[in-house]
Design a protein around this motif. Structure first.
Motif, PDB file in Angstrom:
ATOM      1  N   VAL A   5       0.909  -1.301  -0.069  1.00  0.00           N
ATOM      2  CA  VAL A   5       0.043   0.026  -0.042  1.00  0.00           C
ATOM      3  C   VAL A   5       0.710   1.229   0.008  1.00  0.00           C
ATOM      4  N   LYS A   6       0.429   2.276  -0.027  1.00  0.00           N
ATOM      5  CA  LYS A   6       1.342   3.477   0.255  1.00  0.00           C
ATOM      6  C   LYS A   6       1.707   3.771   1.542  1.00  0.00           C
ATOM      7  N   PRO A   7       1.899   4.932   1.648  1.00  0.00           N
ATOM      8  CA  PRO A   7       2.917   5.239   2.865  1.00  0.00           C
ATOM      9  C   PRO A   7       1.398   5.818   3.644  1.00  0.00           C
ATOM     10  N   PRO A   8       0.409   6.953   3.143  1.00  0.00           N
ATOM     11  CA  PRO A   8      -0.109   7.487   4.213  1.00  0.00           C
ATOM     12  C   PRO A   8      -1.590   6.876   4.374  1.00  0.00           C
ATOM     13  N   THR A   9      -1.547   5.535   3.586  1.00  0.00           N
ATOM     14  CA  THR A   9      -1.881   4.471   4.149  1.00  0.00           C
ATOM     15  C   THR A   9      -2.114   3.908   5.264  1.00  0.00           C
ATOM     16  N   VAL A  10      -0.412   3.344   5.644  1.00  0.00           N
ATOM     17  CA  VAL A  10      -0.194   3.099   7.059  1.00  0.00           C
ATOM     18  C   VAL A  10      -0.489   4.245   8.126  1.00  0.00           C
ATOM     19  N   SER A  11      -0.465   5.385   7.150  1.00  0.00           N
ATOM     20  CA  SER A  11      -0.090   6.502   8.317  1.00  0.00           C
ATOM     21  C   SER A  11      -1.555   6.759   8.991  1.00  0.00           C
TER      22      SER A  11
END
Length: 92
Positions: A56-62
């Motif tokens: 997934v993209k980093p903003p998803t984890v954030s």
């Protein structure tokens, strides 16, 4: 006139079942968010590295680390796996 402290007021309000349920839900959310961060830090990973491992993209984890209520169990299990945690042995 004697004022009540925040703690005193909170203890009184916990007697209300609706307030208690909402407060306990927030407590669970806070603990889960802290657990995610602890998993990631224990693994020595950045959120971008966890995102890459999850696909997934980093903003998803954030966003997940900031608002765990929107994450499914499957997503949390994928996060755990990305951090090297065996989700079958984790108690939520």
């Amino acid at each position: 006139m004697k004022y009540k402290t925040h703690d005193q007021l909170h203890e009184e309000m916990l007697q209300d079942p609706e307030y208690r349920a909402a407060w306990e839900a927030e407590e669970r959310k806070d603990r889960m968010q802290a657990l995610l961060k602890a998993w990631r830090q224990h693994a020595g990973l950045t959120s971008a590295q966890v995102a890459e491992r999850m696909g997934v993209k980093p903003p998803t984890v954030s966003r997940m680390e900031k608002n765990i209520t929107s994450a499914s169990f499957e997503t949390i299990a994928r996060y755990a796996k990305a951090c090297g945690i065996d989700s079958a042995t984790v108690e939520f």
